[in-house]
Write a protein that holds these residues in place. Structure first.
Motif, PDB file in Angstrom:
ATOM      1  N   THR A   1       0.838  -1.201   0.000  1.00  0.00           N
ATOM      2  CA  THR A   1       0.000   0.000   0.000  1.00  0.00           C
ATOM      3  C   THR A   1       0.871   1.249   0.000  1.00  0.00           C
ATOM      4  OG1 THR A   1      -0.105  -0.036   2.423  1.00  0.00           O
ATOM      5  CG2 THR A   1      -1.898  -1.133   1.237  1.00  0.00           C
ATOM      6  N   ALA A   2       0.248   2.383  -0.272  1.00  0.00           N
ATOM      7  CA  ALA A   2       0.903   3.692  -0.194  1.00  0.00           C
ATOM      8  C   ALA A   2       2.249   3.692  -0.915  1.00  0.00           C
ATOM      9  CB  ALA A   2       1.067   4.125   1.266  1.00  0.00           C
ATOM     10  N   VAL A   3       2.216   3.421  -2.215  1.00  0.00           N
ATOM     11  CA  VAL A   3       3.443   3.384  -3.009  1.00  0.00           C
ATOM     12  C   VAL A   3       4.021   4.792  -3.117  1.00  0.00           C
ATOM     13  CG1 VAL A   3       4.442   2.759  -5.228  1.00  0.00           C
ATOM     14  CG2 VAL A   3       2.550   1.401  -4.297  1.00  0.00           C
ATOM     15  N   ARG A   4       5.282   4.950  -2.729  1.00  0.00           N
ATOM     16  CA  ARG A   4       5.930   6.274  -2.735  1.00  0.00           C
ATOM     17  C   ARG A   4       6.754   6.519  -3.994  1.00  0.00           C
ATOM     18  NH1 ARG A   4       6.127   8.746   2.181  1.00  0.00           N
ATOM     19  NH2 ARG A   4       6.517  10.563   0.847  1.00  0.00           N
ATOM     20  N   ALA A   5       7.381   5.462  -4.529  1.00  0.00           N
ATOM     21  CA  ALA A   5       8.222   5.609  -5.717  1.00  0.00           C
ATOM     22  C   ALA A   5       8.274   4.274  -6.451  1.00  0.00           C
ATOM     23  CB  ALA A   5       9.631   6.048  -5.331  1.00  0.00           C
ATOM     24  N   THR A   6       8.476   4.343  -7.767  1.00  0.00           N
ATOM     25  CA  THR A   6       8.627   3.129  -8.570  1.00  0.00           C
ATOM     26  C   THR A   6       9.555   3.400  -9.731  1.00  0.00           C
ATOM     27  OG1 THR A   6       7.454   1.458  -9.899  1.00  0.00           O
ATOM     28  CG2 THR A   6       6.508   3.661  -9.861  1.00  0.00           C
ATOM     29  N   GLU A   7      10.470   2.484  -9.970  1.00  0.00           N
ATOM     30  CA  GLU A   7      11.476   2.608 -11.040  1.00  0.00           C
ATOM     31  C   GLU A   7      12.110   3.999 -11.003  1.00  0.00           C
ATOM     32  OE1 GLU A   7      12.500   0.147 -13.029  1.00  0.00           O
ATOM     33  OE2 GLU A   7      11.113  -1.241 -12.064  1.00  0.00           O
ATOM     34  N   SER A   8      12.592   4.386  -9.842  1.00  0.00           N
ATOM     35  CA  SER A   8      13.080   5.748  -9.621  1.00  0.00           C
ATOM     36  C   SER A   8      14.564   5.739  -9.253  1.00  0.00           C
ATOM     37  CB  SER A   8      12.269   6.426  -8.511  1.00  0.00           C
ATOM     38  OG  SER A   8      12.561   7.797  -8.439  1.00  0.00           O
ATOM     39  N   THR A   9      15.303   6.707  -9.790  1.00  0.00           N
ATOM     40  CA  THR A   9      16.744   6.797  -9.558  1.00  0.00           C
ATOM     41  C   THR A   9      17.048   7.353  -8.175  1.00  0.00           C
ATOM     42  OG1 THR A   9      17.108   7.206 -11.917  1.00  0.00           O
ATOM     43  CG2 THR A   9      18.918   7.740 -10.430  1.00  0.00           C
ATOM     44  N   VAL A  10      18.013   6.741  -7.496  1.00  0.00           N
ATOM     45  CA  VAL A  10      18.525   7.240  -6.213  1.00  0.00           C
ATOM     46  C   VAL A  10      20.038   7.366  -6.350  1.00  0.00           C
ATOM     47  CG1 VAL A  10      16.672   6.271  -4.807  1.00  0.00           C
ATOM     48  CG2 VAL A  10      18.683   4.880  -5.302  1.00  0.00           C
ATOM     49  N   GLN A  11      20.608   8.398  -5.701  1.00  0.00           N
ATOM     50  CA  GLN A  11      22.040   8.629  -5.834  1.00  0.00           C
ATOM     51  C   GLN A  11      22.620   9.095  -4.507  1.00  0.00           C
ATOM     52  OE1 GLN A  11      23.269  10.640  -9.385  1.00  0.00           O
ATOM     53  NE2 GLN A  11      25.241  11.299  -8.536  1.00  0.00           N
ATOM     54  N   HIS A  12      23.777   8.529  -4.179  1.00  0.00           N
ATOM     55  CA  HIS A  12      24.502   8.921  -2.973  1.00  0.00           C
ATOM     56  C   HIS A  12      25.687   9.774  -3.412  1.00  0.00           C
ATOM     57  CE1 HIS A  12      26.247   8.810   0.989  1.00  0.00           C
ATOM     58  NE2 HIS A  12      25.365   7.911   1.429  1.00  0.00           N
ATOM     59  N   ASP A  13      25.566  11.077  -3.218  1.00  0.00           N
ATOM     60  CA  ASP A  13      26.606  11.987  -3.681  1.00  0.00           C
ATOM     61  C   ASP A  13      27.906  11.830  -2.899  1.00  0.00           C
ATOM     62  OD1 ASP A  13      25.027  13.118  -5.681  1.00  0.00           O
ATOM     63  OD2 ASP A  13      24.128  14.575  -4.313  1.00  0.00           O
ATOM     64  N   THR A  14      27.803  11.566  -1.607  1.00  0.00           N
ATOM     65  CA  THR A  14      29.015  11.439  -0.792  1.00  0.00           C
ATOM     66  C   THR A  14      29.809  10.196  -1.163  1.00  0.00           C
ATOM     67  OG1 THR A  14      27.882  12.559   1.037  1.00  0.00           O
ATOM     68  CG2 THR A  14      29.905  11.362   1.561  1.00  0.00           C
ATOM     69  N   LEU A  15      29.126   9.081  -1.318  1.00  0.00           N
ATOM     70  CA  LEU A  15      29.795   7.830  -1.654  1.00  0.00           C
ATOM     71  C   LEU A  15      29.911   7.603  -3.158  1.00  0.00           C
ATOM     72  CD1 LEU A  15      28.193   5.504   1.065  1.00  0.00           C
ATOM     73  CD2 LEU A  15      30.450   6.561   1.076  1.00  0.00           C
ATOM     74  N   ASN A  16      29.280   8.438  -3.947  1.00  0.00           N
ATOM     75  CA  ASN A  16      29.432   8.420  -5.408  1.00  0.00           C
ATOM     76  C   ASN A  16      28.986   7.103  -6.047  1.00  0.00           C
ATOM     77  OD1 ASN A  16      30.172   9.703  -7.869  1.00  0.00           O
ATOM     78  ND2 ASN A  16      32.089   8.532  -7.899  1.00  0.00           N
ATOM     79  N   TYR A  17      27.714   6.776  -5.887  1.00  0.00           N
ATOM     80  CA  TYR A  17      27.123   5.647  -6.608  1.00  0.00           C
ATOM     81  C   TYR A  17      25.641   5.927  -6.789  1.00  0.00           C
ATOM     82  CZ  TYR A  17      24.981   3.816  -2.294  1.00  0.00           C
ATOM     83  OH  TYR A  17      24.225   3.653  -1.168  1.00  0.00           O
ATOM     84  N   LEU A  18      25.002   5.180  -7.691  1.00  0.00           N
ATOM     85  CA  LEU A  18      23.577   5.369  -7.932  1.00  0.00           C
ATOM     86  C   LEU A  18      22.917   4.027  -8.216  1.00  0.00           C
ATOM     87  CD1 LEU A  18      23.150   4.996 -11.242  1.00  0.00           C
ATOM     88  CD2 LEU A  18      24.059   7.306 -11.301  1.00  0.00           C
ATOM     89  N   GLY A  19      21.596   4.053  -8.263  1.00  0.00           N
ATOM     90  CA  GLY A  19      20.813   2.871  -8.597  1.00  0.00           C
ATOM     91  C   GLY A  19      19.399   3.265  -8.921  1.00  0.00           C
ATOM     92  N   ILE A  20      18.615   2.323  -9.363  1.00  0.00           N
ATOM     93  CA  ILE A  20      17.202   2.566  -9.661  1.00  0.00           C
ATOM     94  C   ILE A  20      16.385   1.588  -8.827  1.00  0.00           C
ATOM     95  CG2 ILE A  20      15.412   2.602 -11.416  1.00  0.00           C
ATOM     96  CD1 ILE A  20      17.493   3.279 -13.468  1.00  0.00           C
TER      97      ILE A  20
END
Length: 353
Positions: free
Chosen positions: A226-245
């Protein structure tokens, strides 16, 4: 030679009988002289110990081949075995050199489901001039352990032997195609903003034949999402320098989770069967928590394994404690990737994860 005569009364008559007793005794004496008596190979000092061993084995209620019993008796007779230090069955857990926090102190944790609204979807920037940032899947792929590499190579060789080079290539392409269609159909379902019961009546819905079994497999899971907040969405960690979906961020049975949807042809009833997937989920959650595009934090995870034959999917929940442990493992893998990565990168990391 002396002969001893005996007179025996038989039927009233006296009958003489000669018995060569002396000859028999002399013959026996000669035999003993020619063949001396053998001594026992066991010294008198050990006879009591072997007698004790025999009694113990014969009177034991367990099998005489029980290793513990035999070893105890060996220790009693010969003394304890001197052994080297036995290595631990579990490798020592290393700690990352620099611990980056999993949660963001500037954000708050949600305790209740938010009001309904359309899920967020931040697209991945594929422009040529973008800064090159490695993905979670690339980092995990390049930091596999020798054992993981061995089993992957052995699986590939077995599949090539069964299907041939072209057949194996077609097999992997079909798996990728099925996974892509599965995630696309799921995205349409989750982006609708409606519950599973509202969008799907009791009759079986129609899906592309490639994913019909997968969707049937996860139907009971979707009832608790329930209450879906995000789907197939990019996330990125600027400090550690990596990303994912991330596949999905939603409440599962009232708990906000990063949800990762997986497909499998073989059952994976235990979390250990999912290999590096928990590390992947923890990496996504850590990036989301540090990403300013998301105003909330997630400290729980969920891995859902869907099956092509339609059998009920397995849902593996990751508590906040487990997520923190996998976050530490992710930091170690990230450190290893950074150490082996060249100072310049010749190609962009354009894959999804």
């Amino acid at each position: 030679m002396f002969i001893l005569k005996l007179v025996v009364s038989v039927g009233g008559s006296m009958v003489p009988q000669c018995t060569s007793l002396l000859v028999r005794n002399l013959s026996l004496a000669c035999h003993c002289l020619r063949y001396p008596k053998r001594n026992s190979p066991y010294s008198p000092s050990n006879s009591e110990r072997y007698s004790s061993l025999l009694k113990s084995v014969m009177s034991s209620r367990v099998s005489s081949q029980t290793p513990e019993t035999l070893q105890a008796e060996d220790d009693h007779i010969y003394g304890p075995i001197v052994k080297g230090q036995t290595p631990s069955s579990r490798p020592e857990m290393r700690e990352p050199r620099t611990f980056h926090p999993f949660l963001n102190c500037e954000k708050t944790l949600e305790t209740e489901e938010p009001e309904s609204g359309l899920p967020v979807r931040i697209l991945f920037d594929r422009s040529p001039g973008r800064t090159i940032v490695p993905s979670v899947s690339r980092i995990l792929q390049q930091t596999l352990s020798p054992e993981q590499i061995f089993y992957l190579e052995r699986w590939k060789k077995r599949m090539v032997a069964e299907l041939g080079e072209d057949g194996f290539k077609e097999y992997t392409q079909n798996l990728f195609k099925q996974g892509k269609i599965f995630h696309s159909v799921l995205e349409d379902v989750l982006m609708s903003g409606e519950t599973w019961e509202e969008t799907h009546p009791p009759e079986t819905p129609e899906y592309p034949p490639e994913v019909q079994g997968y969707m049937e497999s996860i139907s009971h899971i979707l009832e608790d999402v329930t209450a879906v907040r995000a789907t197939e969405s990019t996330v990125q960690h600027d400090t550690l320098n990596y990303l994912g979906i991330v596949d999905c961020v939603a409440h599962y049975r009232g708990v906000l989770c990063v949800i990762d949807w997986k497909t499998s042809e073989k059952p994976k009833p235990f979390l250990r069967n999912t290999y590096d997937n928990p590390i992947q989920v923890a990496a996504y959650a850590g990036a989301l928590n540090s990403d300013d595009n998301y105003k909330y934090q997630v400290e729980n995870g969920l891995i859902v394994v869907a099956y092509k034959d339609g059998s009920p999917a397995h849902a593996h929940q990751l508590s906040s404690e487990l997520m923190l442990e996998y976050w530490k493992t992710w930091l170690l893998r990230l450190e290893e990737f950074t150490e082996q990565r060249p100072s310049h990168v010749s190609s962009a990391f354009s894959e999804k994860r």
